[in-house]
Scaffold this motif. Structure first.
Motif, PDB file in Angstrom:
ATOM      1  N   MET A 163     -13.435  26.803  32.142  1.00 35.78           N
ATOM      2  CA  MET A 163     -13.663  26.272  30.720  1.00 35.78           C
ATOM      3  C   MET A 163     -15.258  26.391  30.692  1.00 35.78           C
ATOM      4  O   MET A 163     -15.735  25.871  31.558  1.00 35.78           O
ATOM      5  CB  MET A 163     -13.067  24.923  30.921  1.00 35.78           C
ATOM      6  N   ASP A 199      -8.690  21.550  38.484  1.00 39.01           N
ATOM      7  CA  ASP A 199      -9.848  22.088  37.690  1.00 39.01           C
ATOM      8  C   ASP A 199     -10.302  21.049  36.708  1.00 39.01           C
ATOM      9  O   ASP A 199     -10.000  19.795  36.883  1.00 39.01           O
ATOM     10  CB  ASP A 199      -9.627  23.353  36.971  1.00 39.01           C
ATOM     11  N   GLU A 200     -11.459  21.174  36.134  1.00 39.03           N
ATOM     12  CA  GLU A 200     -11.695  20.039  35.290  1.00 39.03           C
ATOM     13  C   GLU A 200     -10.797  19.669  33.893  1.00 39.03           C
ATOM     14  O   GLU A 200     -10.838  18.751  33.670  1.00 39.03           O
ATOM     15  CB  GLU A 200     -13.186  20.739  34.486  1.00 39.03           C
ATOM     16  N   LYS A 201     -10.039  20.713  33.417  1.00 37.28           N
ATOM     17  CA  LYS A 201      -9.139  20.251  32.533  1.00 37.28           C
ATOM     18  C   LYS A 201      -7.968  19.313  33.453  1.00 37.28           C
ATOM     19  O   LYS A 201      -7.622  18.396  32.545  1.00 37.28           O
ATOM     20  CB  LYS A 201      -8.343  21.647  31.993  1.00 37.28           C
ATOM     21  N   GLU A 222     -13.207  18.790  25.138  1.00 35.99           N
ATOM     22  CA  GLU A 222     -11.873  18.405  25.642  1.00 35.99           C
ATOM     23  C   GLU A 222     -12.074  16.759  26.302  1.00 35.99           C
ATOM     24  O   GLU A 222     -11.162  16.138  26.187  1.00 35.99           O
ATOM     25  CB  GLU A 222     -11.328  19.143  26.704  1.00 35.99           C
ATOM     26  N   LEU A 223     -13.046  16.463  26.878  1.00 36.58           N
ATOM     27  CA  LEU A 223     -13.289  15.443  27.323  1.00 36.58           C
ATOM     28  C   LEU A 223     -13.514  14.211  26.274  1.00 36.58           C
ATOM     29  O   LEU A 223     -12.841  13.274  26.351  1.00 36.58           O
ATOM     30  CB  LEU A 223     -14.536  15.340  28.041  1.00 36.58           C
ATOM     31  N   LEU A 236     -16.292  13.659  36.271  1.00 38.64           N
ATOM     32  CA  LEU A 236     -16.323  14.818  36.391  1.00 38.64           C
ATOM     33  C   LEU A 236     -17.140  15.521  37.458  1.00 38.64           C
ATOM     34  O   LEU A 236     -17.137  16.517  38.122  1.00 38.64           O
ATOM     35  CB  LEU A 236     -16.346  15.455  35.038  1.00 38.64           C
ATOM     36  N   ILE A 278      -9.700  15.954  33.557  1.00 40.65           N
ATOM     37  CA  ILE A 278      -9.778  15.404  32.339  1.00 40.65           C
ATOM     38  C   ILE A 278      -8.551  14.830  32.002  1.00 40.65           C
ATOM     39  O   ILE A 278      -8.199  13.312  31.652  1.00 40.65           O
ATOM     40  CB  ILE A 278     -10.087  16.302  31.025  1.00 40.65           C
ATOM     41  N   ARG A 332     -17.164  18.146  41.138  1.00 41.44           N
ATOM     42  CA  ARG A 332     -17.565  19.405  41.296  1.00 41.44           C
ATOM     43  C   ARG A 332     -17.878  19.704  42.724  1.00 41.44           C
ATOM     44  O   ARG A 332     -18.308  19.125  43.552  1.00 41.44           O
ATOM     45  CB  ARG A 332     -18.824  19.627  40.406  1.00 41.44           C
ATOM     46  N   GLU A 368     -16.570  23.851  25.638  1.00 46.20           N
ATOM     47  CA  GLU A 368     -15.158  23.382  25.475  1.00 46.20           C
ATOM     48  C   GLU A 368     -14.799  22.301  26.045  1.00 46.20           C
ATOM     49  O   GLU A 368     -13.873  21.482  25.993  1.00 46.20           O
ATOM     50  CB  GLU A 368     -14.272  24.764  26.115  1.00 46.20           C
ATOM     51  N   LYS A 369     -15.412  22.222  27.578  1.00 45.57           N
ATOM     52  CA  LYS A 369     -15.132  20.970  28.440  1.00 45.57           C
ATOM     53  C   LYS A 369     -15.327  19.700  27.715  1.00 45.57           C
ATOM     54  O   LYS A 369     -15.082  18.851  27.715  1.00 45.57           O
ATOM     55  CB  LYS A 369     -15.832  21.084  29.808  1.00 45.57           C
ATOM     56  N   LYS A 371     -17.766  11.235  32.469  1.00 43.03           N
ATOM     57  CA  LYS A 371     -18.719  12.571  32.756  1.00 43.03           C
ATOM     58  C   LYS A 371     -19.380  12.400  34.288  1.00 43.03           C
ATOM     59  O   LYS A 371     -19.411  13.271  34.818  1.00 43.03           O
ATOM     60  CB  LYS A 371     -19.916  12.490  31.790  1.00 43.03           C
TER      61      LYS A 371
END
Length: 155
Positions: free
Chosen positions: A1, A87-89, A9-10, A151, A92, A155, A5-6, A148
């Motif tokens: 992502m 993953d990040e999605k 989405e967030l 997230l 979220i 990582r 886009e991230k 934020k």
């Protein structure tokens, strides 16, 4: 992502969760209006139930409210637990789902206070439990900066 886009989405997920939070706040205000209308139109309001000893009932309702508070905290930890392959999605979505669950559980003490008021006519119990709900909504209200940070730590 990709980062754009991230971020979108967030932002979208947080906005949806915040809208649900505002809805919970509005419902708490409606509970307050219901209590005050009943108090003013049926005053002195002594409740719809004729229970001789309300103390065990009050303990039961306060205990249920405490269980709701604890459940919200425990569910937050369980629902946000990182799993291999997240993953990040996925993270979220976890943040969004967790916010919705905890905000919904935050309403429980006030709802129990409303029922207790309707049973007994004790508005002080309602106000105490309403304050608990407002505190919880404030505590669990979704904040973009917190999301934020969450997230970034993943990582």
């Amino acid at each position: 992502m990709d980062p754009g886009e991230k971020a979108e989405e967030l932002r979208r997920a947080r906005k949806t969760a915040a809208l649900i939070g505002v809805t919970v706040i509005v419902s708490l205000a409606i509970y307050l209006v219901i209590v005050e209308v009943i108090r003013s139109t049926l005053g002195p309001f002594t409740g719809f139930a004729r229970i001789r000893n309300m103390l065990p009932v009050r303990y039961l309702f306060y205990g249920a409210a405490v269980v709701g508070v604890i459940a919200a905290r425990l569910l937050q930890q369980v629902l946000l637990k990182a799993r291999p392959g997240d993953d990040e999605k996925t993270t979220i979505h976890k943040l969004s789902r967790t916010a919705i669950v905890t905000l919904t559980l935050s309403e429980l003490p006030a709802a129990l206070g409303l029922v207790l008021f309707l049973l007994s006519g004790l508005n002080r119990d309602f106000y105490i439990l309403l304050f608990v709900s407002l505190f919880l909504v404030f505590m669990y209200f979704p904040r973009l900066s917190s999301w934020k940070d969450w997230l970034a730590r993943r990582r």
